[in-house]
Design a protein around this motif. Structure first.
Motif, PDB file in Angstrom:
ATOM      1  N   PHE A  95       0.815  -1.209   0.000  1.00  0.00           N
ATOM      2  CA  PHE A  95       0.000   0.000   0.000  1.00  0.00           C
ATOM      3  C   PHE A  95       0.855   1.270   0.000  1.00  0.00           C
ATOM      4  O   PHE A  95       0.397   2.339  -0.388  1.00  0.00           O
ATOM      5  CB  PHE A  95      -0.933   0.016   1.220  1.00  0.00           C
ATOM      6  N   ASP A  96       2.108   1.139   0.452  1.00  0.00           N
ATOM      7  CA  ASP A  96       2.967   2.318   0.594  1.00  0.00           C
ATOM      8  C   ASP A  96       3.800   2.614  -0.642  1.00  0.00           C
ATOM      9  O   ASP A  96       4.447   3.657  -0.705  1.00  0.00           O
ATOM     10  CB  ASP A  96       3.914   2.137   1.789  1.00  0.00           C
ATOM     11  N   THR A  97       3.826   1.711  -1.615  1.00  0.00           N
ATOM     12  CA  THR A  97       4.689   1.908  -2.776  1.00  0.00           C
ATOM     13  C   THR A  97       3.920   2.204  -4.054  1.00  0.00           C
ATOM     14  O   THR A  97       4.505   2.243  -5.136  1.00  0.00           O
ATOM     15  CB  THR A  97       5.574   0.662  -3.000  1.00  0.00           C
ATOM     16  N   ILE A  98       2.604   2.412  -3.938  1.00  0.00           N
ATOM     17  CA  ILE A  98       1.789   2.710  -5.122  1.00  0.00           C
ATOM     18  C   ILE A  98       2.288   3.993  -5.784  1.00  0.00           C
ATOM     19  O   ILE A  98       2.424   5.035  -5.133  1.00  0.00           O
ATOM     20  CB  ILE A  98       0.303   2.864  -4.731  1.00  0.00           C
ATOM     21  N   ASP A  99       2.542   3.929  -7.083  1.00  0.00           N
ATOM     22  CA  ASP A  99       2.995   5.095  -7.834  1.00  0.00           C
ATOM     23  C   ASP A  99       1.782   5.897  -8.294  1.00  0.00           C
ATOM     24  O   ASP A  99       0.887   5.368  -8.967  1.00  0.00           O
ATOM     25  CB  ASP A  99       3.825   4.642  -9.043  1.00  0.00           C
ATOM     26  N   HIS A 100       1.746   7.183  -7.949  1.00  0.00           N
ATOM     27  CA  HIS A 100       0.582   8.006  -8.253  1.00  0.00           C
ATOM     28  C   HIS A 100       0.377   8.201  -9.742  1.00  0.00           C
ATOM     29  O   HIS A 100      -0.770   8.277 -10.218  1.00  0.00           O
ATOM     30  CB  HIS A 100       0.703   9.365  -7.548  1.00  0.00           C
ATOM     31  N   ASN A 101       1.446   8.302 -10.502  1.00  0.00           N
ATOM     32  CA  ASN A 101       1.310   8.473 -11.946  1.00  0.00           C
ATOM     33  C   ASN A 101       0.681   7.245 -12.592  1.00  0.00           C
ATOM     34  O   ASN A 101      -0.189   7.367 -13.468  1.00  0.00           O
ATOM     35  CB  ASN A 101       2.677   8.759 -12.581  1.00  0.00           C
ATOM     36  N   ILE A 102       1.111   6.057 -12.171  1.00  0.00           N
ATOM     37  CA  ILE A 102       0.521   4.827 -12.711  1.00  0.00           C
ATOM     38  C   ILE A 102      -0.938   4.717 -12.298  1.00  0.00           C
ATOM     39  O   ILE A 102      -1.799   4.335 -13.101  1.00  0.00           O
ATOM     40  CB  ILE A 102       1.315   3.604 -12.226  1.00  0.00           C
ATOM     41  N   LEU A 103      -1.245   5.079 -11.049  1.00  0.00           N
ATOM     42  CA  LEU A 103      -2.631   5.023 -10.584  1.00  0.00           C
ATOM     43  C   LEU A 103      -3.513   5.971 -11.380  1.00  0.00           C
ATOM     44  O   LEU A 103      -4.641   5.640 -11.740  1.00  0.00           O
ATOM     45  CB  LEU A 103      -2.694   5.351  -9.090  1.00  0.00           C
ATOM     46  N   ARG A 104      -2.996   7.166 -11.687  1.00  0.00           N
ATOM     47  CA  ARG A 104      -3.775   8.099 -12.498  1.00  0.00           C
ATOM     48  C   ARG A 104      -3.998   7.543 -13.905  1.00  0.00           C
ATOM     49  O   ARG A 104      -5.045   7.773 -14.507  1.00  0.00           O
ATOM     50  CB  ARG A 104      -3.063   9.454 -12.567  1.00  0.00           C
ATOM     51  N   ASN A 105      -3.025   6.803 -14.416  1.00  0.00           N
ATOM     52  CA  ASN A 105      -3.214   6.169 -15.723  1.00  0.00           C
ATOM     53  C   ASN A 105      -4.274   5.079 -15.676  1.00  0.00           C
ATOM     54  O   ASN A 105      -4.970   4.844 -16.658  1.00  0.00           O
ATOM     55  CB  ASN A 105      -1.892   5.584 -16.220  1.00  0.00           C
ATOM     56  N   ARG A 106      -4.380   4.392 -14.533  1.00  0.00           N
ATOM     57  CA  ARG A 106      -5.455   3.414 -14.376  1.00  0.00           C
ATOM     58  C   ARG A 106      -6.814   4.122 -14.443  1.00  0.00           C
ATOM     59  O   ARG A 106      -7.796   3.579 -14.922  1.00  0.00           O
ATOM     60  CB  ARG A 106      -5.344   2.704 -13.026  1.00  0.00           C
ATOM     61  N   LEU A 107      -6.862   5.335 -13.904  1.00  0.00           N
ATOM     62  CA  LEU A 107      -8.097   6.107 -13.857  1.00  0.00           C
ATOM     63  C   LEU A 107      -8.027   7.225 -14.886  1.00  0.00           C
ATOM     64  O   LEU A 107      -7.943   8.397 -14.543  1.00  0.00           O
ATOM     65  CB  LEU A 107      -8.296   6.709 -12.463  1.00  0.00           C
ATOM     66  N   SER A 108      -8.045   6.865 -16.150  1.00  0.00           N
ATOM     67  CA  SER A 108      -7.973   7.887 -17.197  1.00  0.00           C
ATOM     68  C   SER A 108      -9.376   8.231 -17.659  1.00  0.00           C
ATOM     69  O   SER A 108     -10.255   7.394 -17.720  1.00  0.00           O
ATOM     70  CB  SER A 108      -7.139   7.369 -18.377  1.00  0.00           C
ATOM     71  N   GLY A 109      -9.620   9.487 -17.960  1.00  0.00           N
ATOM     72  CA  GLY A 109     -10.942   9.898 -18.406  1.00  0.00           C
ATOM     73  C   GLY A 109     -10.988  11.373 -18.703  1.00  0.00           C
ATOM     74  O   GLY A 109      -9.963  12.036 -18.866  1.00  0.00           O
ATOM     75  N   ASN A 110     -12.196  11.925 -18.796  1.00  0.00           N
ATOM     76  CA  ASN A 110     -12.367  13.326 -19.191  1.00  0.00           C
ATOM     77  C   ASN A 110     -11.923  14.289 -18.102  1.00  0.00           C
ATOM     78  O   ASN A 110     -11.144  15.202 -18.340  1.00  0.00           O
ATOM     79  CB  ASN A 110     -13.835  13.584 -19.552  1.00  0.00           C
ATOM     80  N   LEU A 146     -10.538  14.254 -14.158  1.00  0.00           N
ATOM     81  CA  LEU A 146     -10.139  13.530 -12.950  1.00  0.00           C
ATOM     82  C   LEU A 146      -9.440  14.458 -11.979  1.00  0.00           C
ATOM     83  O   LEU A 146      -8.580  14.043 -11.213  1.00  0.00           O
ATOM     84  CB  LEU A 146      -9.212  12.368 -13.312  1.00  0.00           C
ATOM     85  N   ASN A 147      -9.825  15.725 -12.007  1.00  0.00           N
ATOM     86  CA  ASN A 147      -9.187  16.714 -11.138  1.00  0.00           C
ATOM     87  C   ASN A 147      -9.336  16.349  -9.664  1.00  0.00           C
ATOM     88  O   ASN A 147      -8.420  16.552  -8.865  1.00  0.00           O
ATOM     89  CB  ASN A 147      -9.767  18.104 -11.389  1.00  0.00           C
ATOM     90  N   TRP A 148     -10.507  15.813  -9.321  1.00  0.00           N
ATOM     91  CA  TRP A 148     -10.752  15.536  -7.902  1.00  0.00           C
ATOM     92  C   TRP A 148      -9.800  14.460  -7.404  1.00  0.00           C
ATOM     93  O   TRP A 148      -9.200  14.595  -6.337  1.00  0.00           O
ATOM     94  CB  TRP A 148     -12.201  15.108  -7.674  1.00  0.00           C
ATOM     95  N   PHE A 149      -9.647  13.372  -8.162  1.00  0.00           N
ATOM     96  CA  PHE A 149      -8.758  12.298  -7.740  1.00  0.00           C
ATOM     97  C   PHE A 149      -7.301  12.734  -7.759  1.00  0.00           C
ATOM     98  O   PHE A 149      -6.514  12.333  -6.902  1.00  0.00           O
ATOM     99  CB  PHE A 149      -8.947  11.065  -8.630  1.00  0.00           C
ATOM    100  N   GLU A 150      -6.931  13.547  -8.731  1.00  0.00           N
ATOM    101  CA  GLU A 150      -5.554  14.049  -8.762  1.00  0.00           C
ATOM    102  C   GLU A 150      -5.285  14.939  -7.557  1.00  0.00           C
ATOM    103  O   GLU A 150      -4.223  14.878  -6.942  1.00  0.00           O
ATOM    104  CB  GLU A 150      -5.320  14.818 -10.066  1.00  0.00           C
ATOM    105  N   SER A 151      -6.285  15.764  -7.209  1.00  0.00           N
ATOM    106  CA  SER A 151      -6.147  16.627  -6.036  1.00  0.00           C
ATOM    107  C   SER A 151      -6.129  15.795  -4.755  1.00  0.00           C
ATOM    108  O   SER A 151      -5.398  16.105  -3.806  1.00  0.00           O
ATOM    109  CB  SER A 151      -7.301  17.635  -5.992  1.00  0.00           C
ATOM    110  N   TYR A 152      -6.903  14.707  -4.743  1.00  0.00           N
ATOM    111  CA  TYR A 152      -6.977  13.839  -3.572  1.00  0.00           C
ATOM    112  C   TYR A 152      -5.621  13.196  -3.278  1.00  0.00           C
ATOM    113  O   TYR A 152      -5.211  13.068  -2.120  1.00  0.00           O
ATOM    114  CB  TYR A 152      -8.034  12.768  -3.819  1.00  0.00           C
ATOM    115  N   LEU A 153      -4.898  12.807  -4.314  1.00  0.00           N
ATOM    116  CA  LEU A 153      -3.622  12.115  -4.135  1.00  0.00           C
ATOM    117  C   LEU A 153      -2.447  13.065  -3.920  1.00  0.00           C
ATOM    118  O   LEU A 153      -1.477  12.723  -3.237  1.00  0.00           O
ATOM    119  CB  LEU A 153      -3.330  11.239  -5.360  1.00  0.00           C
ATOM    120  N   ALA A 154      -2.528  14.253  -4.496  1.00  0.00           N
ATOM    121  CA  ALA A 154      -1.384  15.176  -4.488  1.00  0.00           C
ATOM    122  C   ALA A 154      -1.288  15.945  -3.172  1.00  0.00           C
ATOM    123  O   ALA A 154      -2.282  16.198  -2.493  1.00  0.00           O
ATOM    124  CB  ALA A 154      -1.488  16.156  -5.652  1.00  0.00           C
ATOM    125  N   GLY A 155      -0.068  16.297  -2.815  1.00  0.00           N
ATOM    126  CA  GLY A 155       0.165  17.191  -1.685  1.00  0.00           C
ATOM    127  C   GLY A 155      -0.112  16.619  -0.318  1.00  0.00           C
ATOM    128  O   GLY A 155      -0.341  17.363   0.644  1.00  0.00           O
TER     129      GLY A 155
END
Length: 425
Positions: A204-219, A221-230
């Motif tokens: 759970f601690d080594t998940i790469d955020h860029n790969i995860l965002r690629n799993r969730l690709s779409g029109n 996804l600002n909310w999920f990107e904001s959720y993971l970042a920072g």
């Protein structure tokens, strides 16, 4: 849809996810070519709707009342006065869904070290387990999203059907019953059965955020990107707090969305395993591979060895680590276990055991569960003796609670997984 129309649609219905679960990170890795263009879609009309008093927010009362030191008021008190604060909470939640921004003040986790067992040495850091705690309001906001996202994932059958972790009507018991039933069916046929318990290190601690965002690709996804970042964390121990540090990898520990995002991240794994005609079942990051081998076909084991190699390579490319030191093999059935099969298993560099621990239950090579039952019996008697010592000091009702908590809960697991022993031939 043009930009103006998209903005208008977002303002009316909340953040448009338009989520497409796409497996982009599967590289060739000597795996079947069918994985290179594999895409899962849950449609282009997926939204996270705004919520109101009668829509889903009431479910926040079901959340565990765990208070974070960053909460302005204790969680129990918040629940008691939620009727007064509900409008403010709704404004915060809906504002986040409208703008696609997860508030920065809810992204900081407080990590507290917890000793794994009371008899362990507290001076050794490896004996502690980090417990992450997030603000209660962040969990309410996540709950508003996950309930709707889960509906869409289930509706379009995106989630792996052999993943029992963090899903409604699934548990460690259902996972164990499925695996043990498969093992027994093949044991009755007289086949040799090879079970491999995969162990991941800090998955759970080594998940790469860029790969995860690629799993969730779409029109959008600002909310999920904001959720993971920072995201940030600090360690709290007694009256002392560490400096705040950035979290660059992993799903948020102690969160509601984290486990579901992890399941999405791991979606390609099931496809890779199925592509090698190997059976499997997962519970969160615990995955069990198993394959039936006929006595006259030892070469069928090659698909399992190739599968393990492919899994290891995929994990390396996705920043996951397969811990070969703790990954174990169990061979069930003595008939047909010859030197050729033993050599193929040794080539994997994994430990072949006479029994393995599967989701808290000890499974042995004879499927009679004697070792596990003996351990549970010893533990049950230990707790019963301790309860007997304090029985004169507590009521009958409290004594019953202790028996159910420390004895019957273990007995149920054994009964479910070990009933109907296979007939010996």
């Amino acid at each position: 849809m043009d930009n103006n129309l998209a903005q208008e649609s977002n303002s009316k219905r909340g953040v448009r996810l338009g989520v497409t679960i796409s497996i982009r990170s599967i590289r060739q890795l000597h795996c079947p070519k069918i994985f290179s263009l594999l895409t899962f879609s849950i449609g282009q009309n997926t939204y996270v709707d705004k919520i109101d008093r009668n829509n889903r927010l009431g479910a926040c009362t079901q959340l565990k009342p765990s208070t974070c030191v960053l909460d302005p008021i204790p969680t129990n008190f918040f629940k008691e006065v939620s009727g007064v604060l509900i409008d403010n909470v709704l404004d915060t939640v809906n504002s986040s869904l409208d703008t696609g921004v997860f508030p920065d003040c809810l992204k900081t986790a407080v990590v507290k070290p917890l000793l794994k067992k009371n008899n362990l040495d507290p001076s050794a850091l490896e004996n502690f387990r980090p417990i992450s705690n997030l603000p209660f309001l962040s969990k309410i906001l996540e709950l508003a999203v996950i309930m709707q996202l889960n509906d869409h994932l289930n509706k379009h059958t995106i989630l792996d059907k052999f993943q029992s972790g963090f899903r409604t009507n699934h548990s460690t018991e259902t996972a164990l019953i499925k695996v043990v039933d498969d093992l027994r069916v093949n044991a009755d046929r007289g086949h040799l059965f090879v079970l491999i318990q995969l162990d991941l290190s800090a998955a759970f601690d080594t998940i790469d955020h860029n790969i995860l965002r690629n799993r969730l690709s779409g029109n959008v996804l600002n909310w999920f990107e904001s959720y993971l970042a920072g995201r940030k964390f600090f360690v709290s121990c007694g009256n002392y707090n560490s400096k705040t540090h950035d979290i660059l990898y992993g799903v948020p520990q102690g969160s509601i969305l984290g486990p579901l995002l992890f399941s999405i991240y791991m979606l390609p794994l099931g496809q890779i395993i199925s592509g090698h005609n190997v059976s499997y079942h997962s519970y969160a990051d615990d995955t069990q591979l198993y394959l039936s081998i006929a006595h006259d076909d030892p070469d069928s084991l090659d698909s399992l060895t190739q599968c393990v190699t492919c899994i290891s390579e995929w994990m390396n490319s996705n920043f996951l680590k397969l811990n070969k030191e703790k990954t174990e093999i169990l061979v069930i059935g003595k008939n047909g276990y010859n030197e050729a099969i033993r050599n193929k298993l040794d080539a994997l560099g994994l430990k072949v055991k006479t029994e393995v621990k599967s989701l808290g239950v000890t499974v042995d090579c004879n499927l009679n569960f004697k070792s596990h039952i003996n351990q549970i019996t010893r533990t049950a008697f230990f707790h019963l003796r301790n309860i007997a010592k304090v029985r004169p000091l507590i009521s009958l009702k409290d004594a019953e609670k202790l028996v159910h908590a420390f004895v019957f809960s273990r007995q149920i697991t054994v009964t479910q997984s070990s009933q109907e022993y296979p007939k010996k031939t």
